[in-house]
Design a protein around this motif. Structure first.
Motif, PDB file in Angstrom:
ATOM      1  N   LYS A  87       5.064  17.603   2.560  1.00  0.00           N
ATOM      2  CA  LYS A  87       3.981  16.909   1.854  1.00  0.00           C
ATOM      3  C   LYS A  87       3.604  15.602   2.554  1.00  0.00           C
ATOM      4  CE  LYS A  87       4.333  18.511  -2.941  1.00  0.00           C
ATOM      5  NZ  LYS A  87       4.542  18.101  -4.338  1.00  0.00           N
ATOM      6  N   GLU A  88       4.632  14.828   2.957  1.00  0.00           N
ATOM      7  CA  GLU A  88       4.354  13.562   3.643  1.00  0.00           C
ATOM      8  C   GLU A  88       3.617  13.794   4.952  1.00  0.00           C
ATOM      9  OE1 GLU A  88       4.623  10.436   2.798  1.00  0.00           O
ATOM     10  OE2 GLU A  88       5.342  11.005   0.819  1.00  0.00           O
ATOM     11  N   GLN A  89       4.022  14.868   5.694  1.00  0.00           N
ATOM     12  CA  GLN A  89       3.326  15.176   6.947  1.00  0.00           C
ATOM     13  C   GLN A  89       1.864  15.548   6.691  1.00  0.00           C
ATOM     14  OE1 GLN A  89       5.664  18.226   8.843  1.00  0.00           O
ATOM     15  NE2 GLN A  89       7.449  16.876   9.136  1.00  0.00           N
ATOM     16  N   CYS A  90       1.636  16.309   5.641  1.00  0.00           N
ATOM     17  CA  CYS A  90       0.252  16.689   5.304  1.00  0.00           C
ATOM     18  C   CYS A  90      -0.567  15.466   4.891  1.00  0.00           C
ATOM     19  CB  CYS A  90       0.262  17.727   4.187  1.00  0.00           C
ATOM     20  SG  CYS A  90       0.951  19.330   4.679  1.00  0.00           S
ATOM     21  N   ARG A  91       0.030  14.580   4.110  1.00  0.00           N
ATOM     22  CA  ARG A  91      -0.697  13.374   3.696  1.00  0.00           C
ATOM     23  C   ARG A  91      -1.038  12.502   4.903  1.00  0.00           C
ATOM     24  NH1 ARG A  91       3.606  13.043  -0.523  1.00  0.00           N
ATOM     25  NH2 ARG A  91       2.768  13.984  -2.434  1.00  0.00           N
ATOM     26  N   GLU A  92      -0.123  12.470   5.877  1.00  0.00           N
ATOM     27  CA  GLU A  92      -0.420  11.711   7.095  1.00  0.00           C
ATOM     28  C   GLU A  92      -1.642  12.291   7.801  1.00  0.00           C
ATOM     29  OE1 GLU A  92       0.841   9.012   8.412  1.00  0.00           O
ATOM     30  OE2 GLU A  92       2.472   8.676   6.992  1.00  0.00           O
ATOM     31  N   SER A  93      -1.784  13.601   7.761  1.00  0.00           N
ATOM     32  CA  SER A  93      -2.918  14.240   8.446  1.00  0.00           C
ATOM     33  C   SER A  93      -4.244  13.945   7.761  1.00  0.00           C
ATOM     34  CB  SER A  93      -2.703  15.758   8.516  1.00  0.00           C
ATOM     35  OG  SER A  93      -2.769  16.334   7.216  1.00  0.00           O
ATOM     36  N   TRP A  94      -4.199  13.514   6.489  1.00  0.00           N
ATOM     37  CA  TRP A  94      -5.445  13.168   5.807  1.00  0.00           C
ATOM     38  C   TRP A  94      -6.079  11.879   6.360  1.00  0.00           C
ATOM     39  CZ3 TRP A  94      -3.368  13.850   0.114  1.00  0.00           C
ATOM     40  CH2 TRP A  94      -3.108  15.216  -0.097  1.00  0.00           C
ATOM     41  N   GLY A  95      -5.281  11.031   6.993  1.00  0.00           N
ATOM     42  CA  GLY A  95      -5.801   9.807   7.600  1.00  0.00           C
ATOM     43  C   GLY A  95      -6.008   8.652   6.640  1.00  0.00           C
ATOM     44  N   VAL A  96      -5.561   8.779   5.385  1.00  0.00           N
ATOM     45  CA  VAL A  96      -5.750   7.686   4.419  1.00  0.00           C
ATOM     46  C   VAL A  96      -4.425   7.255   3.811  1.00  0.00           C
ATOM     47  CG1 VAL A  96      -8.110   8.355   3.836  1.00  0.00           C
ATOM     48  CG2 VAL A  96      -6.194   9.383   2.578  1.00  0.00           C
ATOM     49  N   SER A  97      -3.330   7.651   4.451  1.00  0.00           N
ATOM     50  CA  SER A  97      -2.028   7.311   3.870  1.00  0.00           C
ATOM     51  C   SER A  97      -1.783   5.808   3.891  1.00  0.00           C
ATOM     52  CB  SER A  97      -0.908   8.032   4.625  1.00  0.00           C
ATOM     53  OG  SER A  97      -0.935   7.663   6.005  1.00  0.00           O
ATOM     54  N   TRP A  98      -2.362   5.149   4.898  1.00  0.00           N
ATOM     55  CA  TRP A  98      -2.138   3.703   4.979  1.00  0.00           C
ATOM     56  C   TRP A  98      -2.764   2.979   3.787  1.00  0.00           C
ATOM     57  CZ3 TRP A  98      -6.256   0.357   5.169  1.00  0.00           C
ATOM     58  CH2 TRP A  98      -7.512   0.911   5.452  1.00  0.00           C
ATOM     59  N   ILE A  99      -3.865   3.551   3.269  1.00  0.00           N
ATOM     60  CA  ILE A  99      -4.488   2.948   2.093  1.00  0.00           C
ATOM     61  C   ILE A  99      -3.570   3.097   0.881  1.00  0.00           C
ATOM     62  CG2 ILE A  99      -6.449   3.050   0.528  1.00  0.00           C
ATOM     63  CD1 ILE A  99      -8.167   3.910   2.845  1.00  0.00           C
ATOM     64  N   ASN A 100      -2.988   4.256   0.754  1.00  0.00           N
ATOM     65  CA  ASN A 100      -2.082   4.473  -0.365  1.00  0.00           C
ATOM     66  C   ASN A 100      -0.837   3.604  -0.236  1.00  0.00           C
ATOM     67  OD1 ASN A 100      -3.795   6.519  -1.380  1.00  0.00           O
ATOM     68  ND2 ASN A 100      -2.899   7.989   0.057  1.00  0.00           N
ATOM     69  N   THR A 101      -0.350   3.482   1.003  1.00  0.00           N
ATOM     70  CA  THR A 101       0.817   2.618   1.226  1.00  0.00           C
ATOM     71  C   THR A 101       0.491   1.172   0.892  1.00  0.00           C
ATOM     72  OG1 THR A 101       1.586   4.088   2.976  1.00  0.00           O
ATOM     73  CG2 THR A 101       2.495   1.853   2.922  1.00  0.00           C
ATOM     74  N   LEU A 102      -0.706   0.734   1.318  1.00  0.00           N
ATOM     75  CA  LEU A 102      -1.125  -0.633   1.013  1.00  0.00           C
ATOM     76  C   LEU A 102      -1.236  -0.844  -0.485  1.00  0.00           C
ATOM     77  CD1 LEU A 102      -2.168  -3.413   1.879  1.00  0.00           C
ATOM     78  CD2 LEU A 102      -4.463  -2.412   2.054  1.00  0.00           C
ATOM     79  N   ALA A 103      -1.791   0.129  -1.185  1.00  0.00           N
ATOM     80  CA  ALA A 103      -1.922   0.006  -2.641  1.00  0.00           C
ATOM     81  C   ALA A 103      -0.548  -0.121  -3.292  1.00  0.00           C
ATOM     82  CB  ALA A 103      -2.682   1.200  -3.196  1.00  0.00           C
ATOM     83  N   ARG A 104       0.427   0.688  -2.808  1.00  0.00           N
ATOM     84  CA  ARG A 104       1.775   0.583  -3.373  1.00  0.00           C
ATOM     85  C   ARG A 104       2.397  -0.784  -3.100  1.00  0.00           C
ATOM     86  NH1 ARG A 104       2.337   5.879  -1.314  1.00  0.00           N
ATOM     87  NH2 ARG A 104       3.543   5.086   0.455  1.00  0.00           N
ATOM     88  N   ASP A 105       2.173  -1.291  -1.878  1.00  0.00           N
ATOM     89  CA  ASP A 105       2.730  -2.606  -1.542  1.00  0.00           C
ATOM     90  C   ASP A 105       2.110  -3.703  -2.408  1.00  0.00           C
ATOM     91  OD1 ASP A 105       4.378  -1.526   0.356  1.00  0.00           O
ATOM     92  OD2 ASP A 105       3.049  -1.959   2.052  1.00  0.00           O
ATOM     93  N   LEU A 106       0.796  -3.590  -2.646  1.00  0.00           N
ATOM     94  CA  LEU A 106       0.137  -4.600  -3.480  1.00  0.00           C
ATOM     95  C   LEU A 106       0.636  -4.535  -4.916  1.00  0.00           C
ATOM     96  CD1 LEU A 106      -3.530  -4.395  -2.129  1.00  0.00           C
ATOM     97  CD2 LEU A 106      -1.780  -6.081  -1.571  1.00  0.00           C
ATOM     98  N   ARG A 107       0.812  -3.323  -5.426  1.00  0.00           N
ATOM     99  CA  ARG A 107       1.350  -3.182  -6.781  1.00  0.00           C
ATOM    100  C   ARG A 107       2.765  -3.743  -6.858  1.00  0.00           C
ATOM    101  NH1 ARG A 107      -1.267   1.919  -6.635  1.00  0.00           N
ATOM    102  NH2 ARG A 107       0.689   2.917  -6.051  1.00  0.00           N
ATOM    103  N   SER A 108       3.555  -3.472  -5.816  1.00  0.00           N
ATOM    104  CA  SER A 108       4.918  -3.997  -5.785  1.00  0.00           C
ATOM    105  C   SER A 108       4.920  -5.509  -5.754  1.00  0.00           C
ATOM    106  CB  SER A 108       5.654  -3.441  -4.562  1.00  0.00           C
ATOM    107  OG  SER A 108       6.934  -4.003  -4.437  1.00  0.00           O
ATOM    108  N   ALA A 109       3.967  -6.112  -5.002  1.00  0.00           N
ATOM    109  CA  ALA A 109       3.887  -7.576  -4.942  1.00  0.00           C
ATOM    110  C   ALA A 109       3.544  -8.149  -6.311  1.00  0.00           C
ATOM    111  CB  ALA A 109       2.848  -7.989  -3.906  1.00  0.00           C
ATOM    112  N   LEU A 110       2.621  -7.510  -7.034  1.00  0.00           N
ATOM    113  CA  LEU A 110       2.273  -7.979  -8.369  1.00  0.00           C
ATOM    114  C   LEU A 110       3.449  -7.863  -9.331  1.00  0.00           C
ATOM    115  CD1 LEU A 110      -1.324  -6.475  -8.674  1.00  0.00           C
ATOM    116  CD2 LEU A 110      -0.719  -8.896  -8.422  1.00  0.00           C
ATOM    117  N   VAL A 111       4.194  -6.770  -9.229  1.00  0.00           N
ATOM    118  CA  VAL A 111       5.373  -6.598 -10.082  1.00  0.00           C
ATOM    119  C   VAL A 111       6.395  -7.691  -9.798  1.00  0.00           C
ATOM    120  CG1 VAL A 111       7.339  -5.100 -10.539  1.00  0.00           C
ATOM    121  CG2 VAL A 111       5.047  -4.126 -10.412  1.00  0.00           C
TER     122      VAL A 111
END
Length: 891
Positions: free
Chosen positions: A63-87
């Motif tokens: 699944k992670e390999q497929c998500r990488e192929s979508w080309g938008v995983s960095w956006i999702n990673t950034l969103a998780r990091d921002l949510r983590s920073a707010l928490v």
């Protein structure tokens, strides 16, 4: 192909749930197919599914390999990091509040100061190709005069001798004394600032009227029909924005003028001009090189550089000095000032200083917050080391720290813009009069772009050190938590030391600069002006008549009769203590008449030499009493000092000391002004106290002559009494109108207001820099306290072990504090050097004091040392009082 790829990425970003469902279905299909193959091969169902998962390579990994192929995983990673920073911010609210308030303060103040600088200095003037316009004057360094006015023949010389100029125009160096009384016939007369200009004036500026036309050569000729160009503001405020105003006649100083143009909005040059009239030079002024009252404006042709302008103007004045030795001194030279610099004047350097101080405050806030986030990252080293042990790459740790810095900067930027708005609204409400366009400052696109840059800066500073320290943490840190010999502790300690050093240096620079400016302001604002009656009201009552010099329409007898009647009526009014008149009221600006003089005892010694100059004033009886400038010796002027009587004068104490130093008594001695219109000897009948007439820094030599014996009329009435200011103003206006309905009294200002206006810009700078200094001190205290507190929280086990092994409390505190204080002292040394260098580069900023004043530097350094020591000792001492047994049990 590219379009299809973009659409695919867009679908992955916008329809993530659908893509995830499709991915789950596809993986389930492949897993079921492999399982069926294994069952057909004779495997049990459970074993078949296990082997299928192994063959597939793990569902989660695929699944992670497929998500990488979508080309938008960095956006999702950034969103998780921002949510983590707010928490994490919600988890540690106190440290988050400190970080956000510090950054918001730095961003808000820097954005506000940038908006002021942008409005005054960076925003273009309403003149096309403004960099090609120059103001030309002259100076005489040997005589100590930085600016001297030009004569009309010099304007002709500039036009004919310098081919690089496209147009050359002339205007008086000040609007002072050229005001006109406008009578529209539908409202009360109003006094407006007028600027006499030559016919090429608007061509030099590159502007055209919105209605009608500008001046032409024939308008300037003596005897031409009177015409006027009015500003857009005058057109709207006093003439009802009448679209048919062109060709209409309005009365200025009792004479009809045809309105030929309405200037475009925003064009008010010289600053404050409400209308423009032709220069109208008479023949004797055209031919005289001694009648200096003008400045030249020149527009350079394309490609004609500033260096060429300077060179050609300097060469011209050198040639004039050789051709007309009787009119020029060899030391005189031309002064070329770009219009932009002339427009802002000395306010330019002060605004840049204020912006620099705000950027230092921004840096201090970023350093303070960065140090706190670094300490927070070090306290999380066990968590970070565990994540590294589980396979998280260092770049992911760095990215998460960067996200925390970005979140902190973003939230602070929103609050900072609110602070900036409030600061701007507060500052533009009372702007210093000599800072142009300050009232136009606002939060615009440029301000938002600057705010974005400031936010990026603080985000980087807040992310860099914590991210670097966390991403380089070694796995053994999880085992050796709190061991000072571990690599992370050494790196973190060095980073914290640098933060403390930088914070101390920046705070010292801001606070020392603010203190020095306070002392400088005190030397200007609280200096003895020699004008004790701050409540005395001054009003412009220049007698208005047609022509360039309005008062020339009145003969001396008429002028004397008018002022005699006016002052007599004012003195008879109940509630008026005294009243007088003066040519140029005190503290009206750098304008004035500096006249060469000589005393009788030294007359022969000045043959062929340059004589000193004194400020020349024309006054009436009771003037000195009204403004509170005491007569130290002798008498005041009175009716005995008529035109037929012996010429008399009152001199200031500075000039009287010159006479005494030569062994003569000042009273009864004679002095004369060495000018073409006044060369007779005057008997000294009085000595006045030294007063400041041009500005708070201009004092000393003054010569006063009575109105009945002067060749000029007074222009300002001075009145004093217990009645309110508004009543005194109305009283003067009513008395002027009753004597002559065509005249007007305007521009009411008390002596106190004139003094405050003279010091307004310096006071403006002092208030801002004091605020910056106070904020910097608060940030420094917060930073040192927070860094020590976070460090102690991370080293609680170490403190407990040391205390359990018998270490004395004082020794533990000393070991924890001494390192921080040592680097704070290093920072103070760096700040001292920076202030000294700045003072050397800008000596004019600190008037009346020195940037190397040892008392100021030592006092500020000692204060910040004590503050830093207290901020460091308190959390360390508090940490040593924790229960050792509880800490060891938790460890």
């Amino acid at each position: 192909m590219l379009l299809r790829d973009l659409l695919y990425r867009g679908r992955a970003l916008l329809r993530r749930k659908a893509m995830e469902d499709d991915l789950d279905a596809e993986l389930q299909f492949h897993l079921d197919r492999l399982t069926d193959q294994n069952v057909r091969a004779g495997k049990a169902p459970g074993e078949a599914r296990r082997l299928a998962r192994i063959a597939l390579g793990g569902v989660s990994q695929v699944k992670e390999q497929c998500r990488e192929s979508w080309g938008v995983s960095w956006i999702n990673t950034l969103a998780r990091d921002l949510r983590s920073a707010l928490v994490r911010m919600r988890r540690y609210p106190r440290s988050a509040a400190v970080v956000e308030s510090s950054l918001a303060l730095g961003i808000g103040m820097s954005v506000a100061m940038f908006s002021l600088v942008d409005a005054v200095l960076l925003r273009p003037l309403p003149f096309p190709d403004q960099d090609s316009i120059y103001v030309i004057q002259k100076a005489d360094p040997l005589a100590g005069t930085h600016v001297e006015e030009l004569a009309y023949p010099e304007l002709v010389d500039l036009q004919e001798s310098i081919p690089g100029f496209e147009y050359v125009a002339a205007t008086p160096t000040s609007l002072y004394g050229y005001a006109r009384v406008l009578e529209t016939g539908t409202a009360d007369p109003v006094q407006l600032e007028a600027s006499p200009v030559s016919h090429d004036f608007f061509r030099v500026l590159g502007v055209t009227p919105r209605l009608g036309r500008g001046f032409i050569d024939s308008d300037e000729r003596v005897g031409a029909p009177p015409v006027v160009v009015i500003s857009d503001r005058t057109w709207r405020d006093h003439l009802g924005a009448d679209p048919g105003i062109i060709g209409r006649t309005v009365r200025l100083n009792g004479q009809g003028h045809t309105v030929i143009g309405v200037m475009a909005p925003g064009v008010e040059f010289p600053r404050g001009a409400a209308l423009w009239v032709p220069l109208g030079i008479v023949q004797r002024v055209v031919e005289s090189r001694g009648a200096t009252f003008l400045q030249a404006l020149a527009r350079a042709k394309p490609g004609y550089s500033r260096q060429q302008v300077d060179s050609d103007v300097s060469a011209l004045f050198k040639r004039l000095a050789s051709e007309y030795p009787e009119s020029y001194k060899v030391s005189q030279r031309g002064v070329v000032t770009p219009l932009v610099n002339y427009w802002t004047g000395s306010a330019r350097i002060h605004l840049w200083i204020v912006l620099g101080a705000s950027l230092l405050l921004l840096t201090a806030s970023a350093i303070s917050s960065g140090g706190l986030l670094l300490s927070r990252a070090v306290s999380r080293r066990s968590e970070i080391a565990t994540r590294l042990a589980l396979g998280a790459p260092p770049r992911r740790i760095f990215a998460q720290m960067a996200a925390e810095g970005a979140v902190a900067g973003g939230i602070a930027a929103i609050a900072g813009l609110g602070i900036a708005y409030l600061v701007i609204r507060s500052l533009v409400r009372w702007p210093p009069a000599d800072i142009p366009r300050l009232s136009e400052a606002s939060l615009d696109l440029n301000s938002f772009c600057f705010a974005a840059g400031a936010t990026a800066f603080v985000s980087v500073v807040c992310s860099l050190a914590p991210g670097w320290a966390a991403s380089r943490m070694r796995l053994e840190s999880a085992v050796r938590e709190g061991d000072p010999r571990s690599s992370v502790s050494h790196r973190a300690n060095r980073a914290r030391d640098l933060f403390v050093l930088a914070q101390s240096a920046v705070t010292f620079v801001l606070l020392a600069t603010a203190v020095l400016l306070v002392l400088s302001y005190r030397s200007v604002a609280f200096v003895e002006t020699g004008l004790a009656n701050r409540d005395a009201l001054t009003m412009d009552v220049s007698l208005r008549g047609p022509g360039l010099f309005p008062s020339q329409a009145f003969d001396p007898g008429t002028t004397d009769a008018f002022y005699s009647r006016l002052l007599q009526r004012l003195r008879e009014e109940p509630g008026v203590t005294s009243a007088g008149a003066i040519l140029l009221r005190p503290l009206a600006g750098p304008i004035g008449w500096d006249i060469p003089y000589e005393f009788e005892f030294e007359a022969a010694s000045w043959d062929g030499k340059q004589r000193p100059k004194a400020n020349y004033e024309v006054v009436t009886a009771d003037y000195f009493e009204t403004v509170g400038s005491p007569l130290l010796q002798g008498r005041d002027f009175d009716r005995r000092d008529s035109e037929e009587a012996e010429p008399v004068a009152i001199i200031s104490e500075t000039l009287a000391d010159q006479v005494r130093s030569a062994g003569y008594a000042p009273l009864g001695h004679r002095v004369r002004l060495t000018t073409r219109w006044s060369s007779g000897w005057m008997r000294i009948v009085g000595i006045s106290g030294d007063a400041r007439y041009r500005s708070g820094t201009h004092s000393g030599a003054h010569i006063f002559v009575p109105i009945l014996q002067a060749g000029q009329a007074t222009r300002h009435v001075v009145i004093r009494g217990p009645r309110p200011r508004q009543e005194l103003s109305a009283l003067v206006q009513r008395a002027v109108r009753e004597i002559d309905p065509s005249q007007n009294a305007g521009d009411p200002l008390t002596i106190g207001e004139l003094i405050d206006r003279d010091t307004a810009r310096h006071r403006f700078n002092v208030i801002l820099l004091l605020w910056f200094g106070a904020c910097a001190v608060i940030l420094a205290v917060t930073a040192v306290y927070s860094v020590i507190a976070e460090t102690m929280a991370a080293r609680r086990t170490e403190v407990a072990i040391k205390s359990a092994l018998g270490a004395q409390r004082n020794r533990v505190v000393r070991d924890l504090v001494v390192r921080t204080i040592r680097f704070a002292v290093f920072g103070l040394a760096v700040g001292t050097a920076a202030v000294s260098v700045f003072g050397k580069l800008s000596p004019d900023v600190f008037r009346g004091t020195s940037a190397r004043d040892p008392i100021v530097l030592i006092s500020v350094g000692a204060f910040l040392f004590v503050v830093s020591l207290g901020a460091a000792v308190w959390p360390a001492w508090h940490a040593t009082r924790d229960n050792r047994r509880t800490l060891l049990r938790e460890s």
